[in-house]
Design a protein around this motif. Structure first.
Motif, short mmCIF file in Angstrom:
data_model
loop_
_atom_site.label_atom_id
_atom_site.label_comp_id
_atom_site.label_asym_id
_atom_site.label_seq_id
_atom_site.Cartn_x
_atom_site.Cartn_y
_atom_site.Cartn_z
N ILE A 28 76.68 -54.75 61.47
CA ILE A 28 77.49 -53.58 61.87
C ILE A 28 77.25 -52.38 61.14
O ILE A 28 76.96 -51.29 61.67
CB ILE A 28 78.88 -54.08 62.08
N THR A 31 73.91 -50.83 61.61
CA THR A 31 73.76 -50.41 62.74
C THR A 31 74.43 -48.93 62.97
O THR A 31 73.89 -48.01 63.28
CB THR A 31 74.52 -51.27 63.95
N ILE A 32 75.70 -48.95 62.25
CA ILE A 32 76.45 -47.62 62.17
C ILE A 32 75.42 -46.67 61.19
O ILE A 32 75.40 -45.41 61.54
CB ILE A 32 77.73 -47.72 61.50
N VAL A 36 74.13 -43.06 62.33
CA VAL A 36 74.45 -41.88 61.76
C VAL A 36 73.14 -41.20 61.33
O VAL A 36 72.56 -39.97 61.24
CB VAL A 36 75.21 -42.00 60.35
#
Length: 168
Positions: A28, A31-32, A36
């Motif tokens: 996660i 992925t973030i 970004v």
């Protein structure tokens, strides 16, 4: 000391923090970070490029119109260069008198003298528009141009006293 996570080197404090997270949490987070990064690339590169591209398209249209005008003017200049210059008539005095009569300004002339190939003309009260028309006709037909002028406003609107010196 840096640790390796996948193919990335991560500083020791971050590596220690990541080691406490589960595999799903790390995915996660990755992925973030990827989202970004994509958002930053979009904001830093893609958006300015598309904005500049739109501005360039607008400028291209304006430049094309300017180029077309310049080409038209160049053709006109080339055409003017090919035509022989109009010869000024031999008797500038007769042409000056004729134009003053044609422009209905002969009655306004209070002084008309010729000295050294120059005409000194004083018009007591003449409409500014009529004066401009007469000067244009004198330049076109007789090759006489204003070399010295004194224009004094009169009480009547649009009327001047003109003290002119004309020469070729």
């Amino acid at each position: 000391m840096a640790a390796m996570f996948g193919s990335f080197r991560v500083p020791a404090p971050v590596a220690g923090w990541l080691a406490t997270k589960s595999r799903a949490e790390r995915r996660i987070l990755a992925t973030i970070l990827l989202l970004v990064g994509v958002a930053l690339l979009w904001a830093a590169l893609w958006e300015p490029l598309t904005r500049d591209l739109a501005a360039l398209r607008i400028a291209r249209a304006g430049n094309a119109a300017t180029l077309a005008d310049a080409r038209r003017m160049a053709k006109e200049i080339a055409g003017l260069a090919r035509t022989p210059p109009k010869e000024a008539p031999a008797d500038a005095r007769a042409v000056l008198e004729r134009i003053l009569v044609q422009q209905n300004l002969r009655a306004a002339v209070t002084q008309l003298e010729w000295r050294d190939g120059r005409a000194h003309v004083v018009l007591a009260a003449v409409s500014y528009d009529a004066l401009v028309g007469a000067l244009e006709a004198l330049q076109r037909d007789a090759g006489l141009r204003v070399v010295e002028a004194t224009l004094t406003a009169r009480v009547e609107p649009g009327t001047v006293r003109a003290d002119l010196t004309l020469a070729r």
